[in-house]
Design a protein around this motif. Structure first.
Motif, PDB file in Angstrom:
ATOM      1  N   ARG A 125      63.031  66.126  61.199  1.00 33.65           N
ATOM      2  CA  ARG A 125      63.237  65.619  62.564  1.00 33.65           C
ATOM      3  C   ARG A 125      61.855  65.530  63.210  1.00 33.65           C
ATOM      4  O   ARG A 125      61.473  66.340  64.051  1.00 33.65           O
ATOM      5  CB  ARG A 125      64.188  66.544  63.327  1.00 33.65           C
ATOM      6  CG  ARG A 125      65.581  66.579  62.712  1.00 33.65           C
ATOM      7  CD  ARG A 125      66.404  67.770  63.158  1.00 33.65           C
ATOM      8  NE  ARG A 125      66.631  67.791  64.597  1.00 33.65           N
ATOM      9  CZ  ARG A 125      67.307  68.758  65.223  1.00 33.65           C
ATOM     10  NH1 ARG A 125      67.803  69.780  64.517  1.00 33.65           N
ATOM     11  NH2 ARG A 125      67.486  68.722  66.515  1.00 33.65           N
ATOM     12  N   ALA A 127      60.092  63.442  65.234  1.00 35.70           N
ATOM     13  CA  ALA A 127      59.786  63.219  66.649  1.00 35.70           C
ATOM     14  C   ALA A 127      59.927  64.513  67.444  1.00 35.70           C
ATOM     15  O   ALA A 127      59.073  64.853  68.273  1.00 35.70           O
ATOM     16  CB  ALA A 127      60.703  62.134  67.227  1.00 35.70           C
ATOM     17  N   VAL A 183      56.449  58.892  70.845  1.00 31.82           N
ATOM     18  CA  VAL A 183      57.721  59.342  70.282  1.00 31.82           C
ATOM     19  C   VAL A 183      58.685  59.793  71.362  1.00 31.82           C
ATOM     20  O   VAL A 183      59.901  59.857  71.124  1.00 31.82           O
ATOM     21  CB  VAL A 183      57.507  60.482  69.264  1.00 31.82           C
ATOM     22  CG1 VAL A 183      56.595  60.034  68.134  1.00 31.82           C
ATOM     23  CG2 VAL A 183      56.965  61.731  69.931  1.00 31.82           C
ATOM     24  N   GLU A 187      59.944  55.296  72.182  1.00 38.14           N
ATOM     25  CA  GLU A 187      60.923  55.127  71.101  1.00 38.14           C
ATOM     26  C   GLU A 187      60.257  54.817  69.768  1.00 38.14           C
ATOM     27  O   GLU A 187      60.843  54.160  68.906  1.00 38.14           O
ATOM     28  CB  GLU A 187      61.959  54.058  71.457  1.00 38.14           C
ATOM     29  CG  GLU A 187      62.789  54.402  72.682  1.00 38.14           C
ATOM     30  CD  GLU A 187      63.888  53.389  72.949  1.00 38.14           C
ATOM     31  OE1 GLU A 187      63.915  52.359  72.253  1.00 38.14           O
ATOM     32  OE2 GLU A 187      64.718  53.635  73.834  1.00 38.14           O
ATOM     33  N   PRO A 189      59.296  56.015  66.186  1.00 41.05           N
ATOM     34  CA  PRO A 189      59.810  57.089  65.327  1.00 41.05           C
ATOM     35  C   PRO A 189      58.715  58.070  64.935  1.00 41.05           C
ATOM     36  O   PRO A 189      57.565  57.679  64.691  1.00 41.05           O
ATOM     37  CB  PRO A 189      60.363  56.349  64.105  1.00 41.05           C
ATOM     38  CG  PRO A 189      59.642  55.036  64.095  1.00 41.05           C
ATOM     39  CD  PRO A 189      59.397  54.689  65.538  1.00 41.05           C
ATOM     40  N   THR A 191      56.764  60.693  62.484  1.00 38.28           N
ATOM     41  CA  THR A 191      56.444  60.628  61.055  1.00 38.28           C
ATOM     42  C   THR A 191      55.770  61.925  60.626  1.00 38.28           C
ATOM     43  O   THR A 191      55.248  62.676  61.461  1.00 38.28           O
ATOM     44  CB  THR A 191      55.480  59.463  60.764  1.00 38.28           C
ATOM     45  OG1 THR A 191      54.238  59.697  61.479  1.00 38.28           O
ATOM     46  CG2 THR A 191      56.067  58.132  61.194  1.00 38.28           C
TER      47      THR A 191
END
Length: 219
Positions: A125, A127, A183, A187, A189, A191
């Protein structure tokens, strides 16, 4: 002298053609009464004009085809989706920024934020892991009194303030703040690479010491 007779019927309206009507409409919109009209309203007015022209052309047989109808439907759907996305992004951005960098009600320690970040990273997860790691950085800087504890502070404000005390890491701080904003509000994503950027910054800051203050009158 024969008096002039006035016709009991109103004068017939003058047919001015499409181009002349468009020119007059543009002149009217440029008038002072429209000067303060919101940009969104003006854009929407232009879209309506474009759609009206397309429909008129189709009814006149210029574009009268199924392809023209398909283009019209795609345009309408695209506008609706764009308006929805902008409204959702604005709402999320406003809500997130209201809570500042930390957001939550309960105050966590830097160690607790790091543990949360590692747990989120283990679950991919990214972000959320990025956000928690920068919160660990912020809390550690506050605990070491490198920056003030300011409620509602943004990532950019943290980077600017910490960069003054730690100029060697100012560029890393600014880059981390941009990643956090991307993030959280943009919006983008998360990484593994973005999370590694946060971890590296955290380690560098924990080993860094603030610059000595400049003494007045020193040679």
């Amino acid at each position: 002298m024969v008096p002039l007779l006035t016709s009991p019927f109103p004068a017939s309206p003058i047919d001015i053609g499409r181009e002349e009507a468009r020119r007059r409409a543009i002149q009217e919109l440029l008038g002072a009464e429209y000067a303060k009209e919101p940009l969104v309203d003006r854009l929407w007015r232009g879209v309506n004009q474009f759609l009206g022209d397309l429909l008129d052309q189709e009814s006149a047989g210029v574009v009268g085809s199924l392809a023209a109808r398909a283009v019209l439907i795609v345009i309408v759907i695209g506008i609706a989706v764009a308006v929805f996305l902008v409204a959702r992004r604005t709402a999320r951005s406003t809500s997130a920024r209201a809570g500042g960098l930390f957001g939550g009600d309960r105050r966590l320690t830097a160690a607790e934020h790091r543990e949360a970040a590692e747990r989120l990273a283990a679950e991919a997860r990214w972000a959320e892991a990025v956000r928690e790691r920068l919160r660990a950085v912020a809390r550690d800087l506050e605990d070491r009194v490198i920056v003030d504890s300011t409620p509602g502070r943004t990532a950019g404000e943290l980077a600017a303030e910490a960069g003054l005390a730690l100029p060697a890491l100012a560029a890393e701080l600014a880059a981390a703040a941009r990643v956090f904003d991307d993030v959280t509000y943009g919006e983008v994503p998360g990484t593994p690479e973005a999370y590694r950027v946060m971890c590296a910054l955290d380690e560098h800051l924990r080993a860094a010491r603030p610059a000595s203050p400049v003494r007045m009158g020193a040679p």
